[in-house]
Design a protein around this motif. Sequence first.
Motif, PDB file in Angstrom:
ATOM      1  N   VAL A  91       2.339  17.188 -12.954  1.00 13.68           N
ATOM      2  CA  VAL A  91       2.317  18.618 -12.657  1.00 13.68           C
ATOM      3  C   VAL A  91       3.523  19.314 -13.269  1.00 13.68           C
ATOM      4  CG1 VAL A  91       2.515  20.302 -10.774  1.00 13.68           C
ATOM      5  CG2 VAL A  91       0.943  18.395 -10.570  1.00 13.68           C
ATOM      6  N   SER A  92       4.686  18.670 -13.232  1.00 11.37           N
ATOM      7  CA  SER A  92       5.885  19.298 -13.781  1.00 11.37           C
ATOM      8  C   SER A  92       5.844  19.353 -15.302  1.00 11.37           C
ATOM      9  CB  SER A  92       7.140  18.566 -13.316  1.00 11.37           C
ATOM     10  OG  SER A  92       7.173  17.266 -13.873  1.00 11.37           O
ATOM     11  N   ASN A  93       5.085  18.468 -15.969  1.00 12.30           N
ATOM     12  CA  ASN A  93       4.980  18.471 -17.427  1.00 12.30           C
ATOM     13  C   ASN A  93       3.831  19.332 -17.935  1.00 12.30           C
ATOM     14  OD1 ASN A  93       7.166  16.788 -17.701  1.00 12.30           O
ATOM     15  ND2 ASN A  93       5.952  14.930 -17.802  1.00 12.30           N
ATOM     16  N   ALA A  94       3.080  19.960 -17.052  1.00 19.76           N
ATOM     17  CA  ALA A  94       1.961  20.794 -17.464  1.00 19.76           C
ATOM     18  C   ALA A  94       2.492  22.038 -18.173  1.00 19.76           C
ATOM     19  CB  ALA A  94       1.132  21.203 -16.253  1.00 19.76           C
ATOM     20  N   PRO A  95       1.757  22.527 -19.185  1.00 19.84           N
ATOM     21  CA  PRO A  95       2.228  23.726 -19.879  1.00 19.84           C
ATOM     22  C   PRO A  95       2.204  24.922 -18.932  1.00 19.84           C
ATOM     23  CG  PRO A  95       0.025  23.140 -20.611  1.00 19.84           C
ATOM     24  CD  PRO A  95       0.515  22.029 -19.731  1.00 19.84           C
ATOM     25  N   PRO A  96       3.199  25.804 -19.057  1.00 18.70           N
ATOM     26  CA  PRO A  96       3.232  26.950 -18.146  1.00 18.70           C
ATOM     27  C   PRO A  96       2.076  27.900 -18.408  1.00 18.70           C
ATOM     28  CG  PRO A  96       4.924  27.161 -19.831  1.00 18.70           C
ATOM     29  CD  PRO A  96       4.300  25.797 -19.983  1.00 18.70           C
ATOM     30  N   ALA A 120       0.831  -1.206   0.000  1.00 15.27           N
ATOM     31  CA  ALA A 120       0.000   0.000   0.000  1.00 15.27           C
ATOM     32  C   ALA A 120       0.866   1.258   0.000  1.00 15.27           C
ATOM     33  CB  ALA A 120      -0.927  -0.004   1.205  1.00 15.27           C
ATOM     34  N   LEU A 121       1.941   1.272   0.784  1.00 15.42           N
ATOM     35  CA  LEU A 121       2.837   2.420   0.793  1.00 15.42           C
ATOM     36  C   LEU A 121       3.528   2.603  -0.550  1.00 15.42           C
ATOM     37  CD1 LEU A 121       4.521   2.379   4.309  1.00 15.42           C
ATOM     38  CD2 LEU A 121       3.006   4.101   3.364  1.00 15.42           C
ATOM     39  N   ALA A 122       3.920   1.504  -1.180  1.00 14.09           N
ATOM     40  CA  ALA A 122       4.551   1.597  -2.502  1.00 14.09           C
ATOM     41  C   ALA A 122       3.572   2.175  -3.520  1.00 14.09           C
ATOM     42  CB  ALA A 122       5.043   0.227  -2.947  1.00 14.09           C
ATOM     43  N   MET A 123       2.308   1.754  -3.460  1.00 17.52           N
ATOM     44  CA  MET A 123       1.303   2.284  -4.388  1.00 17.52           C
ATOM     45  C   MET A 123       1.062   3.771  -4.150  1.00 17.52           C
ATOM     46  SD  MET A 123      -1.347  -0.918  -4.498  1.00 17.52           S
ATOM     47  CE  MET A 123      -2.560  -0.039  -5.444  1.00 17.52           C
ATOM     48  N   ILE A 124       1.009   4.187  -2.889  1.00 21.70           N
ATOM     49  CA  ILE A 124       0.837   5.605  -2.570  1.00 21.70           C
ATOM     50  C   ILE A 124       2.032   6.402  -3.100  1.00 21.70           C
ATOM     51  CG2 ILE A 124       0.778   7.275  -0.666  1.00 21.70           C
ATOM     52  CD1 ILE A 124      -0.865   5.181   0.894  1.00 21.70           C
ATOM     53  N   GLY A 125       3.221   5.869  -2.938  1.00 18.40           N
ATOM     54  CA  GLY A 125       4.429   6.533  -3.436  1.00 18.40           C
ATOM     55  C   GLY A 125       4.423   6.676  -4.944  1.00 18.40           C
ATOM     56  N   PHE A 126       4.033   5.615  -5.653  1.00 21.97           N
ATOM     57  CA  PHE A 126       3.980   5.685  -7.122  1.00 21.97           C
ATOM     58  C   PHE A 126       2.927   6.679  -7.590  1.00 21.97           C
ATOM     59  CE2 PHE A 126       5.829   1.227  -7.104  1.00 21.97           C
ATOM     60  CZ  PHE A 126       7.086   1.662  -7.499  1.00 21.97           C
ATOM     61  N   CYS A 127       1.774   6.713  -6.925  1.00 22.68           N
ATOM     62  CA  CYS A 127       0.727   7.679  -7.293  1.00 22.68           C
ATOM     63  C   CYS A 127       1.213   9.106  -7.055  1.00 22.68           C
ATOM     64  CB  CYS A 127      -0.553   7.416  -6.503  1.00 22.68           C
ATOM     65  SG  CYS A 127      -1.401   5.911  -7.000  1.00 22.68           S
ATOM     66  N   GLY A 128       1.903   9.337  -5.944  1.00 25.41           N
ATOM     67  CA  GLY A 128       2.451  10.662  -5.667  1.00 25.41           C
ATOM     68  C   GLY A 128       3.504  11.069  -6.675  1.00 25.41           C
ATOM     69  N   LEU A 129       4.344  10.123  -7.062  1.00 21.03           N
ATOM     70  CA  LEU A 129       5.370  10.391  -8.064  1.00 21.03           C
ATOM     71  C   LEU A 129       4.739  10.695  -9.419  1.00 21.03           C
ATOM     72  CD1 LEU A 129       8.408  10.489  -8.582  1.00 21.03           C
ATOM     73  CD2 LEU A 129       8.303   8.056  -9.136  1.00 21.03           C
ATOM     74  N   ALA A 130       3.708   9.927  -9.796  1.00 18.78           N
ATOM     75  CA  ALA A 130       3.015  10.180 -11.066  1.00 18.78           C
ATOM     76  C   ALA A 130       2.355  11.555 -11.048  1.00 18.78           C
ATOM     77  CB  ALA A 130       1.972   9.098 -11.314  1.00 18.78           C
ATOM     78  N   PHE A 131       1.791  11.948  -9.916  1.00 18.21           N
ATOM     79  CA  PHE A 131       1.183  13.269  -9.803  1.00 18.21           C
ATOM     80  C   PHE A 131       2.227  14.362  -9.974  1.00 18.21           C
ATOM     81  CE2 PHE A 131       0.080  16.916  -7.117  1.00 18.21           C
ATOM     82  CZ  PHE A 131      -1.071  17.344  -7.780  1.00 18.21           C
ATOM     83  N   LEU A 132       3.375  14.225  -9.309  1.00 20.80           N
ATOM     84  CA  LEU A 132       4.424  15.228  -9.417  1.00 20.80           C
ATOM     85  C   LEU A 132       4.953  15.336 -10.846  1.00 20.80           C
ATOM     86  CD1 LEU A 132       6.435  14.658  -6.121  1.00 20.80           C
ATOM     87  CD2 LEU A 132       4.926  16.564  -6.697  1.00 20.80           C
TER      88      LEU A 132
END
Length: 153
Positions: A107-112, A92-104
């Motif tokens: 967000v970083s690839n979003a157009p400015p 469960a912690l690994a899945m939460i970490g992967f979801c957080g990483l995917a979110f980050l």
Amino acid sequence: MGFRYRRSAKLAPGIRLNITGRGISSVSIGKQGLHLNIGKKGTRQTISLPGSGLSYSNRSSTTPALATGLAVGGLLALLIHASRGSVPAQIALAMIGFCGLAFLISVSNAPPQSTTGDASTIKATTGISSENALSLEQRRKLDEIFHINGASR
């Protein structure tokens, strides 16, 4: 005198979920003598001298924080269980970490977002017509010039 229902469930050492007749009321984090209670009525810290009956309680927030308390309590419970060797908690912690990483990453690839204000943007945000918006922009530039030179109007 009415009936009351109160139950407390231990999620992990130092983390308790408090349940009343109306549902989940709060999450308590801490041990005897020092604990933090996050619930529907806000956040409260309590410090006590065990066995003496003396305690000091302080409400740090009156805004409802039950969702935050449940998230923090659940995450702490997962961390404690995972550190004790629970494979489902580790997954469960690994899945939460992967979801957080995917979110980050997303967000970083979003157009400015545009930071410059053209006339249509100024009109949309302030309700000022384009003629007045351009003069407003000119006024801003003049203000910048006067502040740089140290002169005042």
